[in-house]
Motif scaffolding. Structure first.
Motif, PDB file in Angstrom:
ATOM      1  N   VAL A 176       4.124   0.297   5.406  1.00 29.75           N
ATOM      2  CA  VAL A 176       5.110  -0.153   4.315  1.00 29.75           C
ATOM      3  C   VAL A 176       6.404  -0.148   4.668  1.00 29.75           C
ATOM      4  O   VAL A 176       6.760   1.200   4.985  1.00 29.75           O
ATOM      5  CB  VAL A 176       4.565   0.557   3.169  1.00 29.75           C
ATOM      6  CG1 VAL A 176       5.596  -0.197   1.930  1.00 29.75           C
ATOM      7  CG2 VAL A 176       3.356   0.283   2.551  1.00 29.75           C
ATOM      8  N   ILE A 177       7.339  -0.887   4.696  1.00 30.37           N
ATOM      9  CA  ILE A 177       8.702  -1.011   4.914  1.00 30.37           C
ATOM     10  C   ILE A 177       9.498  -1.507   3.670  1.00 30.37           C
ATOM     11  O   ILE A 177       9.139  -2.435   3.110  1.00 30.37           O
ATOM     12  CB  ILE A 177       9.114  -1.739   6.145  1.00 30.37           C
ATOM     13  CG1 ILE A 177       8.436  -0.966   7.554  1.00 30.37           C
ATOM     14  CG2 ILE A 177      10.606  -1.621   6.304  1.00 30.37           C
ATOM     15  CD1 ILE A 177       8.888  -2.121   8.759  1.00 30.37           C
TER      16      ILE A 177
ATOM     17  N   LEU B 226       4.862  -5.495   4.154  1.00 28.89           N
ATOM     18  CA  LEU B 226       3.590  -4.931   4.165  1.00 28.89           C
ATOM     19  C   LEU B 226       3.288  -5.527   5.626  1.00 28.89           C
ATOM     20  O   LEU B 226       2.817  -6.673   5.913  1.00 28.89           O
ATOM     21  CB  LEU B 226       2.398  -5.244   3.080  1.00 28.89           C
ATOM     22  CG  LEU B 226       2.494  -4.433   1.964  1.00 28.89           C
ATOM     23  CD1 LEU B 226       3.837  -4.316   1.184  1.00 28.89           C
ATOM     24  CD2 LEU B 226       1.416  -4.489   1.002  1.00 28.89           C
ATOM     25  N   ASP B 227       3.111  -4.534   6.701  1.00 29.62           N
ATOM     26  CA  ASP B 227       2.460  -4.639   8.144  1.00 29.62           C
ATOM     27  C   ASP B 227       1.079  -4.356   8.260  1.00 29.62           C
ATOM     28  O   ASP B 227       0.618  -3.374   8.232  1.00 29.62           O
ATOM     29  CB  ASP B 227       3.560  -3.847   8.701  1.00 29.62           C
ATOM     30  CG  ASP B 227       3.154  -3.917  10.371  1.00 29.62           C
ATOM     31  OD1 ASP B 227       2.688  -5.169  10.610  1.00 29.62           O
ATOM     32  OD2 ASP B 227       3.755  -3.103  11.185  1.00 29.62           O
ATOM     33  N   GLY B 228       0.432  -5.737   8.271  1.00 25.09           N
ATOM     34  CA  GLY B 228      -1.115  -5.456   8.680  1.00 25.09           C
ATOM     35  C   GLY B 228      -1.410  -5.760   9.997  1.00 25.09           C
ATOM     36  O   GLY B 228      -2.619  -5.609  10.367  1.00 25.09           O
TER      37      GLY B 228
ATOM     38  N   LEU C  36       3.275  -9.568   4.918  1.00 30.07           N
ATOM     39  CA  LEU C  36       3.706 -10.257   3.841  1.00 30.07           C
ATOM     40  C   LEU C  36       4.849  -9.512   2.866  1.00 30.07           C
ATOM     41  O   LEU C  36       5.260  -8.490   3.313  1.00 30.07           O
ATOM     42  CB  LEU C  36       2.511 -10.241   2.705  1.00 30.07           C
ATOM     43  CG  LEU C  36       1.787  -9.238   2.000  1.00 30.07           C
ATOM     44  CD1 LEU C  36       2.934  -8.581   1.064  1.00 30.07           C
ATOM     45  CD2 LEU C  36       0.629  -9.883   1.561  1.00 30.07           C
ATOM     46  N   LEU C  37       5.409 -10.053   2.066  1.00 31.05           N
ATOM     47  CA  LEU C  37       6.487  -9.420   1.329  1.00 31.05           C
ATOM     48  C   LEU C  37       6.145  -9.754  -0.375  1.00 31.05           C
ATOM     49  O   LEU C  37       5.662 -10.542  -0.911  1.00 31.05           O
ATOM     50  CB  LEU C  37       7.808 -10.627   1.563  1.00 31.05           C
ATOM     51  CG  LEU C  37       8.375 -10.513   2.873  1.00 31.05           C
ATOM     52  CD1 LEU C  37       9.695 -11.400   2.954  1.00 31.05           C
ATOM     53  CD2 LEU C  37       9.207  -9.219   3.235  1.00 31.05           C
TER      54      LEU C  37
ATOM     55  N   ARG D  86      -5.840  -9.560   1.479  1.00 27.46           N
ATOM     56  CA  ARG D  86      -6.033  -9.112   3.007  1.00 27.46           C
ATOM     57  C   ARG D  86      -4.892  -9.385   3.828  1.00 27.46           C
ATOM     58  O   ARG D  86      -4.568 -10.495   3.974  1.00 27.46           O
ATOM     59  CB  ARG D  86      -7.369  -9.602   3.541  1.00 27.46           C
ATOM     60  CG  ARG D  86      -8.624  -8.872   2.703  1.00 27.46           C
ATOM     61  CD  ARG D  86      -9.947  -9.733   3.171  1.00 27.46           C
ATOM     62  NE  ARG D  86     -10.948  -9.193   2.689  1.00 27.46           N
ATOM     63  CZ  ARG D  86     -11.675  -9.172   1.387  1.00 27.46           C
ATOM     64  NH1 ARG D  86     -10.956 -10.053   0.531  1.00 27.46           N
ATOM     65  NH2 ARG D  86     -12.388  -8.455   1.018  1.00 27.46           N
ATOM     66  N   VAL D  87      -4.253  -8.361   4.410  1.00 30.11           N
ATOM     67  CA  VAL D  87      -3.140  -8.473   5.392  1.00 30.11           C
ATOM     68  C   VAL D  87      -3.460  -7.631   6.464  1.00 30.11           C
ATOM     69  O   VAL D  87      -3.223  -6.511   6.550  1.00 30.11           O
ATOM     70  CB  VAL D  87      -1.746  -8.189   4.727  1.00 30.11           C
ATOM     71  CG1 VAL D  87      -0.637  -8.366   5.589  1.00 30.11           C
ATOM     72  CG2 VAL D  87      -1.536  -8.473   3.120  1.00 30.11           C
TER      73      VAL D  87
END
Length: 262
Positions: free
Chosen positions: A11-12, A29-31, A36-37, A137-138
């Motif tokens: 999470v950023i 959100l970095d999967g 995604l934003l 799902r990311v």
């Protein structure tokens, strides 16, 4: 390439990353293989947001979607341009989607005539309609969709492990998102949404405005107690459930008693 500043694993928060305010909190959100934003903000900050994402070495082509927490203009004004520039999909609750796709200037708060406030609200196609219980799902992340109406009918929250992206439901000072009839606010729904957040096992709340904070039941309960009162106050007009004082007055009128007992 900028060093990525993760506030939690995967999470950023882009305001903190940039060291400046974009108006609303923007969560990336970095999967791993995709990202995604949550919300995109206003058009005037879009270029800077995209350049920041590029500088963090997130391939723009790997943006899975942009999710609107709800339809307020400060959260989604740039959605149409971002969808085109990132060539990605957009997602929102069906009630929020209706306002966004119509570019509804009143429900999105883009036009408040009484205060001479008018900003553009470009309509945007919503590709994915999110419902309570859906899972996004990311990559390696699983984001559980909550429908938390009250502030707006289409407000969403998102659970990720011990984190809850809580939108405009509750802030660290016990304030809540604006309550207004033109906005579609509904106080009983708002109370139920806050009770759900209060009783959940989430450890941290990540709101759409203001600082991230460790969940404290007392903070949420203060808001619930206040909204319980709002239901019976004329201050909130048609958002109120009842106005007991007016009911009392009508009983006095109907009693035919003269002179009335003040």
């Amino acid at each position: 390439m900028l060093e990525r500043k993760y506030i939690f694993p995967g999470v950023i928060e882009l305001n903190l990353q940039a060291g400046r305010s974009f108006g609303v909190n923007l969560y990336l959100l970095d999967g791993g293989q995709e990202w995604l934003l949550l919300d995109i903000g206003e058009e005037e900050t879009l270029d800077e947001v995209i350049e920041l994402i590029r500088a963090l070495d997130f391939p723009l082509s790997k943006c899975k979607m942009i999710v609107a927490t709800h339809a307020d203009v400060d959260h989604v004004q740039a959605l149409a341009r971002a969808r085109e520039r990132l060539r990605t999909r957009t997602a929102a609750h069906p009630r929020a989607a209706a306002a966004i796709e119509a570019g509804d200037a009143v429900e999105t708060y883009a036009h408040i005539s009484a205060q001479n406030f008018h900003v553009p609200m470009p309509p945007c196609k919503i590709d994915i309609k999110l419902q309570e219980g859906d899972v996004i799902r990311v990559g390696k992340l699983r984001l559980h969709v909550w429908h938390t109406p009250g502030h707006t009918p289409g407000q969403l929250s998102f659970k990720l492990g011990s984190l809850l992206f809580s939108g405009d439901n509750i802030y660290r000072d016990s304030c809540v998102g604006v309550i207004d009839a033109h906005h579609g606010s509904h106080i009983p729904d708002f109370i139920r949404s806050l009770e759900r957040i209060r009783d959940d096992d989430a450890e941290f709340l990540l709101p759409s405005h203001g600082p991230i904070f460790r969940k404290d039941r007392a903070i949420i309960q203060r808001a619930i107690d206040r909204l319980q009162q709002y239901q019976y106050m004329a201050d909130f007009g048609t958002c109120a459930v009842r106005w007991p004082l007016q009911e009392e007055w009508e009983q006095i009128i109907l009693s035919g008693q003269w002179p009335p007992q003040w």
